[in-house]
Write a protein that holds these residues in place. Structure first.
Motif, PDB file in Angstrom:
ATOM      1  N   ASP A   1       0.816  -1.218   0.000  1.00 54.80           N
ATOM      2  CA  ASP A   1       0.000   0.000   0.000  1.00 54.80           C
ATOM      3  C   ASP A   1       0.851   1.270   0.000  1.00 54.80           C
ATOM      4  OD1 ASP A   1      -2.383  -1.455   0.094  1.00 54.80           O
ATOM      5  OD2 ASP A   1      -2.366  -1.511   2.284  1.00 54.80           O
ATOM      6  N   LEU A   2       2.075   1.172   0.470  1.00 55.25           N
ATOM      7  CA  LEU A   2       2.914   2.374   0.612  1.00 55.25           C
ATOM      8  C   LEU A   2       3.140   3.132  -0.700  1.00 55.25           C
ATOM      9  CD1 LEU A   2       5.595   1.231   3.213  1.00 55.25           C
ATOM     10  CD2 LEU A   2       3.635   2.737   3.588  1.00 55.25           C
ATOM     11  N   PRO A   3       3.404   2.479  -1.827  1.00 50.88           N
ATOM     12  CA  PRO A   3       3.614   3.253  -3.061  1.00 50.88           C
ATOM     13  C   PRO A   3       2.402   4.074  -3.492  1.00 50.88           C
ATOM     14  CG  PRO A   3       4.439   1.016  -3.323  1.00 50.88           C
ATOM     15  CD  PRO A   3       3.683   1.059  -2.023  1.00 50.88           C
ATOM     16  N   ARG A   4       1.178   3.626  -3.147  1.00 51.23           N
ATOM     17  CA  ARG A   4      -0.029   4.370  -3.509  1.00 51.23           C
ATOM     18  C   ARG A   4      -0.274   5.541  -2.563  1.00 51.23           C
ATOM     19  NH1 ARG A   4      -3.125   0.057  -2.467  1.00 51.23           N
ATOM     20  NH2 ARG A   4      -4.942   1.364  -2.139  1.00 51.23           N
ATOM     21  N   ARG A   5       0.375   5.536  -1.401  1.00 55.84           N
ATOM     22  CA  ARG A   5       0.253   6.590  -0.391  1.00 55.84           C
ATOM     23  C   ARG A   5      -1.186   6.819   0.064  1.00 55.84           C
ATOM     24  NH1 ARG A   5       3.457  10.948  -3.462  1.00 55.84           N
ATOM     25  NH2 ARG A   5       3.073   9.537  -5.149  1.00 55.84           N
ATOM     26  N   CYS A   6      -1.940   5.702   0.160  1.00 58.21           N
ATOM     27  CA  CYS A   6      -3.305   5.803   0.673  1.00 58.21           C
ATOM     28  C   CYS A   6      -3.743   4.465   1.236  1.00 58.21           C
ATOM     29  CB  CYS A   6      -4.275   6.284  -0.405  1.00 58.21           C
ATOM     30  SG  CYS A   6      -4.575   5.113  -1.732  1.00 58.21           S
ATOM     31  N   SER A   7      -4.768   4.533   2.082  1.00 59.99           N
ATOM     32  CA  SER A   7      -5.333   3.341   2.703  1.00 59.99           C
ATOM     33  C   SER A   7      -6.842   3.489   2.765  1.00 59.99           C
ATOM     34  CB  SER A   7      -4.778   3.172   4.124  1.00 59.99           C
ATOM     35  OG  SER A   7      -5.454   2.127   4.784  1.00 59.99           O
ATOM     36  N   SER A   8      -7.543   2.385   2.477  1.00 67.86           N
ATOM     37  CA  SER A   8      -9.006   2.434   2.594  1.00 67.86           C
ATOM     38  C   SER A   8      -9.451   2.284   4.044  1.00 67.86           C
ATOM     39  CB  SER A   8      -9.641   1.347   1.725  1.00 67.86           C
ATOM     40  OG  SER A   8      -9.207   0.071   2.137  1.00 67.86           O
ATOM     41  N   GLU A   9      -8.536   1.906   4.925  1.00 68.27           N
ATOM     42  CA  GLU A   9      -8.887   1.840   6.346  1.00 68.27           C
ATOM     43  C   GLU A   9      -8.619   3.191   6.996  1.00 68.27           C
ATOM     44  OE1 GLU A   9      -8.077  -1.477   8.711  1.00 68.27           O
ATOM     45  OE2 GLU A   9      -8.225  -2.889   7.038  1.00 68.27           O
ATOM     46  N   PRO A  10      -9.478   3.590   7.922  1.00 68.03           N
ATOM     47  CA  PRO A  10      -9.322   4.900   8.559  1.00 68.03           C
ATOM     48  C   PRO A  10      -8.035   5.022   9.376  1.00 68.03           C
ATOM     49  CG  PRO A  10     -11.479   3.954   9.021  1.00 68.03           C
ATOM     50  CD  PRO A  10     -10.664   2.882   8.385  1.00 68.03           C
ATOM     51  N   ALA A  11      -7.635   6.255   9.567  1.00 72.04           N
ATOM     52  CA  ALA A  11      -6.485   6.546  10.424  1.00 72.04           C
ATOM     53  C   ALA A  11      -6.858   6.261  11.878  1.00 72.04           C
ATOM     54  CB  ALA A  11      -6.067   8.010  10.252  1.00 72.04           C
ATOM     55  N   LEU A  12      -5.819   6.143  12.708  1.00 73.97           N
ATOM     56  CA  LEU A  12      -5.998   5.821  14.120  1.00 73.97           C
ATOM     57  C   LEU A  12      -5.285   6.838  14.992  1.00 73.97           C
ATOM     58  CD1 LEU A  12      -5.030   2.028  13.892  1.00 73.97           C
ATOM     59  CD2 LEU A  12      -7.281   3.044  13.483  1.00 73.97           C
ATOM     60  N   HIS A  13      -5.742   6.966  16.233  1.00 70.59           N
ATOM     61  CA  HIS A  13      -4.960   7.715  17.223  1.00 70.59           C
ATOM     62  C   HIS A  13      -3.640   6.972  17.423  1.00 70.59           C
ATOM     63  CE1 HIS A  13      -9.080   8.997  18.655  1.00 70.59           C
ATOM     64  NE2 HIS A  13      -8.454  10.153  18.569  1.00 70.59           N
ATOM     65  N   PRO A  14      -2.572   7.641  17.792  1.00 71.80           N
ATOM     66  CA  PRO A  14      -1.306   6.937  18.037  1.00 71.80           C
ATOM     67  C   PRO A  14      -1.446   5.804  19.050  1.00 71.80           C
ATOM     68  CG  PRO A  14      -0.897   9.280  17.867  1.00 71.80           C
ATOM     69  CD  PRO A  14      -2.398   9.102  17.857  1.00 71.80           C
ATOM     70  N   TRP A  15      -2.203   6.009  20.137  1.00 70.86           N
ATOM     71  CA  TRP A  15      -2.344   4.962  21.149  1.00 70.86           C
ATOM     72  C   TRP A  15      -3.207   3.807  20.644  1.00 70.86           C
ATOM     73  CZ3 TRP A  15      -3.693  10.051  21.658  1.00 70.86           C
ATOM     74  CH2 TRP A  15      -5.054  10.357  21.571  1.00 70.86           C
ATOM     75  N   CYS A  16      -4.161   4.078  19.767  1.00 69.41           N
ATOM     76  CA  CYS A  16      -4.963   3.008  19.177  1.00 69.41           C
ATOM     77  C   CYS A  16      -4.121   2.207  18.183  1.00 69.41           C
ATOM     78  CB  CYS A  16      -6.203   3.585  18.498  1.00 69.41           C
ATOM     79  SG  CYS A  16      -7.406   4.293  19.654  1.00 69.41           S
TER      80      CYS A  16
END
Length: 175
Positions: free
Chosen positions: A74-89
């Motif tokens: 996924d890194l070369p596309r620089r996007c993810s279909s999963e949401p971002a998380l808090h650092p602790w999560c």
């Protein structure tokens, strides 16, 4: 001694339901018969989390820093279909999730039993039985919501990243 496979649940996540001593992430779908489908995502909640900038694990608003847990591919596309998380999560997930933590060498070989109103992830068939990939934590100050392969995604292509850290390198056989 604490079992490393079952990390302690942080206080900030104690409002979530649990299954087998692990929290059930906010975006995890639940079937009508009460099964939590770990490794799958509720597409409605996923979309709401991306658009409203809510954490995919706890469902609460992201404020300052966000982390995307991403596979190497996924890194070369620089996007993810999963949401971002808090650092602790993200920290909890990187220890609790067997796939992200590198404790599984392959994705499940059979698809989960979905309810009739549920859809499989777009790449579920391609991952079925495939070798697991290394995972990375991509730290962000923000992201832009885009459409990637017909799905909403969090993109840092225009916003940049703060740091990228490996979560597991086990599958690269370099350690």
């Amino acid at each position: 001694m604490t079992d490393p496979v079952v990390p302690p649940i942080p206080l900030s996540l104690r409002h979530l339901p649990t299954q087998g001593e692990l929290i059930v992430p906010w975006i995890t779908p639940r079937t009508a018969d009460g099964r939590d489908l770990f490794g799958s995502v509720d597409r409605d909640r996923m979309g709401r989390a991306l658009l409203n900038r809510w954490c995919g694990v706890c469902g609460r608003p992201l404020e300052h820093r966000a982390v995307l847990l991403m596979r190497l591919s996924d890194l070369p596309r620089r996007c993810s279909s999963e949401p971002a998380l808090h650092p602790w999560c993200a920290e909890y997930t990187s220890k609790a999730c067997p796939m992200v933590a590198g404790r599984l060498e392959h994705y499940r070989s059979a698809p989960p039993r979905l309810d009739t109103n549920m859809l499989s992830a777009p790449d579920a068939a391609a991952r079925q039985g495939a070798a697991a990939e290394p995972w990375f934590a991509v730290w962000l100050a923000g992201y832009r919501v885009i459409t990637d392969h017909g799905n909403l995604a969090a993109s840092y292509a225009d916003t940049g990243w703060l740091r990228i850290r490996p979560v597991t390198w086990r599958h690269l056989n370099i350690l």
